[in-house]
Scaffold this motif. Structure first.
Motif, mmCIF file in Angstrom:
data_model
loop_
_atom_site.group_PDB
_atom_site.id
_atom_site.type_symbol
_atom_site.label_atom_id
_atom_site.label_comp_id
_atom_site.label_asym_id
_atom_site.label_seq_id
_atom_site.Cartn_x
_atom_site.Cartn_y
_atom_site.Cartn_z
ATOM 1 N N VAL A 1 -57.181 58.376 -26.615
ATOM 2 C CA VAL A 1 -56.295 58.164 -27.757
ATOM 3 C C VAL A 1 -57.178 57.470 -29.034
ATOM 4 O O VAL A 1 -58.197 56.588 -28.558
ATOM 5 C CB VAL A 1 -55.266 57.001 -27.219
ATOM 6 N N PRO A 2 -56.954 57.910 -30.132
ATOM 7 C CA PRO A 2 -57.387 57.609 -31.276
ATOM 8 C C PRO A 2 -57.554 55.704 -31.418
ATOM 9 O O PRO A 2 -56.399 55.388 -31.097
ATOM 10 C CB PRO A 2 -57.060 57.997 -32.451
ATOM 11 N N HIS A 3 -58.515 55.251 -31.733
ATOM 12 C CA HIS A 3 -58.565 53.858 -31.905
ATOM 13 C C HIS A 3 -58.310 53.417 -33.344
ATOM 14 O O HIS A 3 -57.622 52.202 -33.200
ATOM 15 C CB HIS A 3 -60.110 53.196 -31.325
ATOM 16 N N GLY A 4 -58.872 54.091 -34.392
ATOM 17 C CA GLY A 4 -58.981 53.644 -35.462
ATOM 18 C C GLY A 4 -57.785 54.664 -36.530
ATOM 19 O O GLY A 4 -57.744 55.603 -36.426
ATOM 20 N N VAL A 5 -57.015 53.707 -37.053
ATOM 21 C CA VAL A 5 -56.045 54.477 -37.882
ATOM 22 C C VAL A 5 -55.853 53.802 -39.199
ATOM 23 O O VAL A 5 -55.785 52.541 -39.335
ATOM 24 C CB VAL A 5 -54.367 54.416 -37.395
ATOM 25 N N LEU A 6 -56.087 54.695 -40.203
ATOM 26 C CA LEU A 6 -56.165 54.231 -41.690
ATOM 27 C C LEU A 6 -54.724 54.385 -42.543
ATOM 28 O O LEU A 6 -54.099 55.663 -42.439
ATOM 29 C CB LEU A 6 -57.258 54.982 -42.428
ATOM 30 N N LEU A 7 -54.250 53.362 -42.731
ATOM 31 C CA LEU A 7 -52.890 53.386 -43.524
ATOM 32 C C LEU A 7 -53.246 53.455 -44.921
ATOM 33 O O LEU A 7 -53.618 52.388 -45.513
ATOM 34 C CB LEU A 7 -51.763 52.115 -43.243
ATOM 35 N N MET A 8 -52.788 54.534 -45.684
ATOM 36 C CA MET A 8 -53.000 54.647 -47.088
ATOM 37 C C MET A 8 -51.659 54.576 -47.829
ATOM 38 O O MET A 8 -50.879 55.440 -47.554
ATOM 39 C CB MET A 8 -53.825 55.979 -47.405
#
Ligand code: ATP
Length: 269
Positions: free
Chosen positions: A49-56
């Motif tokens: 599962v992805p660890h890094g999520v960028l909220l823009m």
């Protein structure tokens, strides 16, 4: 015991119901809830599962709120920091702080880490003009090292927020780092109404239909602006010694927020 060892750890009472609009962003973040609740199920079948999520998205659109809602929905600890906290610290301090926060989150896993204003530490390296440059670079390098250090099974999700994705160091966006991007937009009329409804829940409005008029007349307002507007209208009603907030209070508050004068009128004893 280790649970409350860092001052930045919190339990989040926020859920997705507190976030109005932003349907696509909510949907994408909601996918992580299941993983945080039952990481073993994903590990068993080798799913990474992805660890890094960028909220823009623009300021005040709910990036922080959405990150808190993820932790709240999953019922896991929430660790947060802001990039701006690292700007004027001594060399090595920022990197140490990052290391300790990730360590605490790993110990408390499943957990959510939130880094606000990622751009203030995450700007492209090598463009600093001395001064805090080395420090910022070390802090950024530590974040990259922490992200790279996650094994596939560690149930820690790192969300970072920025309103300047264009200035971010490309190293942050590589696979395995902040490789999943979630976009938040300024709310349209329907979403503005929904945001107003949420924040007016406990306010004594003379006529709830007034919120429809306000939603129509506030294009370009962020969620934070709308929350501000309601607070300003409540302050005005209180000054009039009125028991309810009228349409006129709301209109006047709207004009003030539009002119950018509300911040200086914050409640003072
Ligand atoms: P910044 O980039 O300035 O840090 P942000 O995108 O992180 O802003 P928040 O701090 O989450 O924005 O929003 C500020 C406040 O505005 C929130 O605490 C919330 O009360 C309100 N708000 C913003 N967006 C929404 C939304 N979509 N639904 C409900 N409330 C919202």
């Amino acid at each position: 015991t280790g649970r409350f060892a860092t001052p930045t750890e919190q339990r989040s009472p926020v859920t997705f119901a507190d976030v109005a609009g932003q349907d696509q962003a909510k949907k994408e973040v909601a996918e992580l809830v299941e993983f945080l609740r039952e990481p073993e199920r994903f590990g068993k079948v080798g799913a990474e599962v992805p660890h890094g999520v960028l909220l823009m998205g623009p300021p005040g659109t709910g990036k922080t709120l959405l990150a808190r809602a993820l932790a709240g929905e999953a019922e896991v600890p929430f660790f947060s920091t802001s990039g701006s906290e690292f700007i004027e610290v001594f060399v090595g301090v920022g990197a140490g702080r990052v290391r300790r926060m990730f360590e605490a989150a790993r110990n408390a896993a499943p957990a959510v880490i939130f880094i606000d204003e990622l751009d203030s530490i995450g700007r492209t390296r090598g463009t600093g003009l001395g001064g805090g440059h080395d420090e910022r670079e070390q802090t950024l390098n530590q974040i990259l090292a922490e992200l790279d250090g996650f094994g596939g099974k560690e149930a820690v999700v790192v969300l970072a927020a920025t309103n300047r994705p264009d200035v971010l160091d490309p190293a942050l966006l590589r696979p395995g780092r902040f490789d999943r991007h979630v976009i938040l937009n300024l709310p349209d009329k329907t979403a503005r109404r929904a945001i107003l409804d949420i924040h007016a829940r406990d306010l004594p409005l003379a006529d709830p239909a007034d919120l429809g008029t306000i939603a129509e007349g506030t294009p370009g307002f962020s969620g934070a602006d709308l929350k501000n507007l309601l607070n300003e209208a409540a302050i005005q009603a209180a000054r009039r010694r009125a028991a309810t907030i009228t349409g006129a209070d709301l209109q006047e508050a709207r004009d003030k927020v539009m002119m950018g004068t509300v911040r200086t009128l914050a409640i003072q004893p």
